[in-house]
Design an enzyme around this catalytic site. Sequence first.
Site, PDB file in Angstrom:
ATOM      1  N   ASP A  46       8.600   5.692  -0.448  1.00  0.00           N
ATOM      2  CA  ASP A  46       8.473   6.157  -1.831  1.00  0.00           C
ATOM      3  C   ASP A  46       7.177   6.933  -2.007  1.00  0.00           C
ATOM      4  O   ASP A  46       6.083   6.375  -1.926  1.00  0.00           O
ATOM      5  CB  ASP A  46       8.460   4.943  -2.784  1.00  0.00           C
ATOM      6  CG  ASP A  46       8.341   5.376  -4.240  1.00  0.00           C
ATOM      7  OD1 ASP A  46       9.393   5.615  -4.870  1.00  0.00           O
ATOM      8  OD2 ASP A  46       7.203   5.493  -4.741  1.00  0.00           O
ATOM      9  N   TYR A  51       1.081  12.060  -5.994  1.00  0.00           N
ATOM     10  CA  TYR A  51       0.309  11.275  -5.013  1.00  0.00           C
ATOM     11  C   TYR A  51      -0.424  12.200  -4.028  1.00  0.00           C
ATOM     12  O   TYR A  51      -1.293  11.744  -3.290  1.00  0.00           O
ATOM     13  CB  TYR A  51       1.203  10.309  -4.217  1.00  0.00           C
ATOM     14  CG  TYR A  51       1.964   9.280  -5.020  1.00  0.00           C
ATOM     15  CD1 TYR A  51       1.679   9.063  -6.365  1.00  0.00           C
ATOM     16  CD2 TYR A  51       2.971   8.513  -4.436  1.00  0.00           C
ATOM     17  CE1 TYR A  51       2.388   8.134  -7.108  1.00  0.00           C
ATOM     18  CE2 TYR A  51       3.683   7.571  -5.164  1.00  0.00           C
ATOM     19  CZ  TYR A  51       3.395   7.395  -6.503  1.00  0.00           C
ATOM     20  OH  TYR A  51       4.102   6.463  -7.221  1.00  0.00           O
ATOM     21  N   LYS A  80       9.086  12.188  -6.515  1.00  0.00           N
ATOM     22  CA  LYS A  80       9.187  12.203  -7.978  1.00  0.00           C
ATOM     23  C   LYS A  80       8.599  13.489  -8.557  1.00  0.00           C
ATOM     24  O   LYS A  80       7.603  14.013  -8.033  1.00  0.00           O
ATOM     25  CB  LYS A  80       8.415  11.015  -8.588  1.00  0.00           C
ATOM     26  CG  LYS A  80       8.690   9.686  -7.908  1.00  0.00           C
ATOM     27  CD  LYS A  80       7.986   8.518  -8.569  1.00  0.00           C
ATOM     28  CE  LYS A  80       8.015   7.291  -7.683  1.00  0.00           C
ATOM     29  NZ  LYS A  80       6.952   7.237  -6.675  1.00  0.00           N
ATOM     30  N   HIS A 120       9.218  11.207 -13.079  1.00  0.00           N
ATOM     31  CA  HIS A 120       8.159  10.211 -12.909  1.00  0.00           C
ATOM     32  C   HIS A 120       7.808   9.500 -14.215  1.00  0.00           C
ATOM     33  O   HIS A 120       7.457   8.324 -14.210  1.00  0.00           O
ATOM     34  CB  HIS A 120       6.907  10.901 -12.339  1.00  0.00           C
ATOM     35  CG  HIS A 120       6.016   9.994 -11.570  1.00  0.00           C
ATOM     36  ND1 HIS A 120       5.363  10.380 -10.428  1.00  0.00           N
ATOM     37  CD2 HIS A 120       5.644   8.704 -11.759  1.00  0.00           C
ATOM     38  CE1 HIS A 120       4.659   9.370  -9.951  1.00  0.00           C
ATOM     39  NE2 HIS A 120       4.807   8.351 -10.746  1.00  0.00           N
ATOM     40  N   LEU A 202       3.597  -6.206  -6.015  1.00  0.00           N
ATOM     41  CA  LEU A 202       2.646  -7.281  -5.693  1.00  0.00           C
ATOM     42  C   LEU A 202       1.546  -7.372  -6.751  1.00  0.00           C
ATOM     43  O   LEU A 202       0.483  -7.955  -6.502  1.00  0.00           O
ATOM     44  CB  LEU A 202       2.019  -7.035  -4.309  1.00  0.00           C
ATOM     45  CG  LEU A 202       2.998  -6.987  -3.133  1.00  0.00           C
ATOM     46  CD1 LEU A 202       2.280  -6.568  -1.851  1.00  0.00           C
ATOM     47  CD2 LEU A 202       3.675  -8.347  -2.942  1.00  0.00           C
ATOM     48  N   LYS A 243       3.012  -1.452  -1.219  1.00  0.00           N
ATOM     49  CA  LYS A 243       2.140  -0.520  -0.498  1.00  0.00           C
ATOM     50  C   LYS A 243       1.064  -1.290   0.255  1.00  0.00           C
ATOM     51  O   LYS A 243       0.540  -2.302  -0.217  1.00  0.00           O
ATOM     52  CB  LYS A 243       1.491   0.430  -1.512  1.00  0.00           C
ATOM     53  CG  LYS A 243       0.366   1.271  -0.951  1.00  0.00           C
ATOM     54  CD  LYS A 243      -0.943   0.899  -1.588  1.00  0.00           C
ATOM     55  CE  LYS A 243      -2.119   1.465  -0.834  1.00  0.00           C
ATOM     56  NZ  LYS A 243      -3.414   1.028  -1.393  1.00  0.00           N
TER      57      LYS A 243
HETATM   58  P1  NAD Z   1       1.462  -3.093  -4.887  1.00  0.00           P
HETATM   59  O1  NAD Z   1       1.869  -4.105  -5.895  1.00  0.00           O
HETATM   60  O2  NAD Z   1       2.399  -2.687  -3.836  1.00  0.00           O
HETATM   61  O3  NAD Z   1       0.102  -3.615  -4.263  1.00  0.00           O
HETATM   62  C1  NAD Z   1      -0.532  -2.904  -3.231  1.00  0.00           C
HETATM   63  C2  NAD Z   1      -1.870  -3.550  -2.925  1.00  0.00           C
HETATM   64  O4  NAD Z   1      -1.701  -4.934  -2.673  1.00  0.00           O
HETATM   65  C3  NAD Z   1      -2.480  -2.979  -1.648  1.00  0.00           C
HETATM   66  O5  NAD Z   1      -3.296  -1.879  -1.960  1.00  0.00           O
HETATM   67  C4  NAD Z   1      -3.300  -4.141  -1.124  1.00  0.00           C
HETATM   68  O6  NAD Z   1      -4.550  -4.188  -1.764  1.00  0.00           O
HETATM   69  C5  NAD Z   1      -2.505  -5.344  -1.567  1.00  0.00           C
HETATM   70  N1  NAD Z   1      -1.608  -5.882  -0.544  1.00  0.00           N
HETATM   71  C6  NAD Z   1      -0.481  -5.304  -0.028  1.00  0.00           C
HETATM   72  N2  NAD Z   1       0.097  -6.128   0.843  1.00  0.00           N
HETATM   73  C7  NAD Z   1      -0.636  -7.254   0.890  1.00  0.00           C
HETATM   74  C8  NAD Z   1      -0.514  -8.461   1.601  1.00  0.00           C
HETATM   75  N3  NAD Z   1       0.486  -8.683   2.435  1.00  0.00           N
HETATM   76  N4  NAD Z   1      -1.467  -9.405   1.405  1.00  0.00           N
HETATM   77  C9  NAD Z   1      -2.497  -9.201   0.533  1.00  0.00           C
HETATM   78  N5  NAD Z   1      -2.653  -8.080  -0.171  1.00  0.00           N
HETATM   79  C10 NAD Z   1      -1.726  -7.104  -0.008  1.00  0.00           C
HETATM   80  O7  NAD Z   1       0.915  -1.839  -5.747  1.00  0.00           O
HETATM   81  P2  NAD Z   1       1.198  -0.287  -5.896  1.00  0.00           P
HETATM   82  O8  NAD Z   1       0.730   0.489  -4.733  1.00  0.00           O
HETATM   83  O9  NAD Z   1       0.667   0.049  -7.236  1.00  0.00           O
HETATM   84  O10 NAD Z   1       2.793  -0.172  -6.013  1.00  0.00           O
HETATM   85  C11 NAD Z   1       3.622   0.041  -4.909  1.00  0.00           C
HETATM   86  C12 NAD Z   1       4.247   1.415  -4.946  1.00  0.00           C
HETATM   87  O11 NAD Z   1       4.945   1.613  -6.174  1.00  0.00           O
HETATM   88  C13 NAD Z   1       3.236   2.553  -4.927  1.00  0.00           C
HETATM   89  O12 NAD Z   1       2.644   2.740  -3.669  1.00  0.00           O
HETATM   90  C14 NAD Z   1       4.110   3.678  -5.393  1.00  0.00           C
HETATM   91  O13 NAD Z   1       4.929   4.129  -4.330  1.00  0.00           O
HETATM   92  C15 NAD Z   1       4.920   2.994  -6.479  1.00  0.00           C
HETATM   93  N6  NAD Z   1       4.354   3.181  -7.823  1.00  0.00           N
HETATM   94  C16 NAD Z   1       5.036   3.924  -8.731  1.00  0.00           C
HETATM   95  C17 NAD Z   1       4.555   4.110 -10.016  1.00  0.00           C
HETATM   96  C18 NAD Z   1       5.347   4.908 -10.990  1.00  0.00           C
HETATM   97  O14 NAD Z   1       4.832   5.262 -12.061  1.00  0.00           O
HETATM   98  N7  NAD Z   1       6.588   5.236 -10.693  1.00  0.00           N
HETATM   99  C19 NAD Z   1       3.330   3.546 -10.400  1.00  0.00           C
HETATM  100  C20 NAD Z   1       2.645   2.780  -9.466  1.00  0.00           C
HETATM  101  C21 NAD Z   1       3.165   2.595  -8.190  1.00  0.00           C
END
Ligand code: NAD
Length: 288
Positions: A46, A51, A80, A120, A202, A243
């Site tokens: 994704d 980004y 997106k 988006h 997460l 992520k």
């Molecule tokens: P996430 O909830 O996936 O959290 C990611 C963070 O959690 C990492 O940077 C790291 O610090 C921690 N982490 C990841 N794996 C871990 C583990 N196993 N143990 C401990 N800590 C861990 O947050 P995100 O990146 O905001 O969301 C995931 C994806 O969603 C983004 O990368 C993006 O692709 C998408 N997204 C979309 C929108 C939108 O508006 N459509 C907005 C935000 C994110």
Amino acid sequence: MSTIPGITLNDGALIPQLGFGVWQVADDEATAAVRTAIEAGYRSIDTAAIYENETGTGRAIAEALANGTVSRGDLYVTTKLWNSGTRDWSGEQGRDAVLREFDASLEKLGLDHVDLYLIHWPRPAHGTFANVWKALEQIKADGRATSIGVSNFGPEQLTRLLDESSVVPVLNQIELHPYFPQEELRAFHAEHGIATEAWSPLGQGGELLAEPALVKVAEKHGRSVAQVVLRWHLQSGVIAIPKSVTPSRIRENLDVAGFELDAEDLAAIAGVATGTRIGPDPQVFDWN
Ligand code: NAD
């Protein structure tokens, strides 16, 4: 080889229920992260124009296709449309702008089609999302996006698309994690055949992963809290796109088969809900 379950979307396409998100990953870093993810077994990536890592993401995809790690048909790529900025997204010119943005994304990714293209952000105050959606319909009709969907839409915007278009978004990608489980919006989606995809599944890895109630569930299963949270998404029928740029975590987040959360676990997870978002409220927030 993959044990990731799939979800059949309302247009018949299949999406892996667990994917890999690359928000806040720099373009050069994205290549290594996506490479690690594909090698670990992720088959869904994704990204988004905003980004600014479609090029780096595309580089890793090209590598994986060239070295035979994966075939294009086994890979699910989402990007997106950044339908924001000062540009006018209304009328014919707005639709042309979408097509140009889409072309730019495809070129950066080095692909001839994506599996999923999303709007988006709804930007409700501008009222142009329905016009933008017409351009996405065109992209789908041309076979350049297998499926089209939206992100951060609320019931009001979804209802407008349902009323004005014969193409129902395959999914709505929204903020969703145990603090903010989005039960009402998920029920609305289910009623209309729209799948739910969780962003920040997460909770962006902050305090959520240290919640005592979740730590207890994790200890019970001999798993990490991240794995428990991702398991919760899968058992809820939600698509999750965690992520990480840390190889061990990238692998850990995929390793969520082989255990099942029971009613007691699910009740404990439901107990941490605060109803508070991490990100801005898409119903009122505009990126301009
Ligand atoms: P996430 O909830 O996936 O959290 C990611 C963070 O959690 C990492 O940077 C790291 O610090 C921690 N982490 C990841 N794996 C871990 C583990 N196993 N143990 C401990 N800590 C861990 O947050 P995100 O990146 O905001 O969301 C995931 C994806 O969603 C983004 O990368 C993006 O692709 C998408 N997204 C979309 C929108 C939108 O508006 N459509 C907005 C935000 C994110």
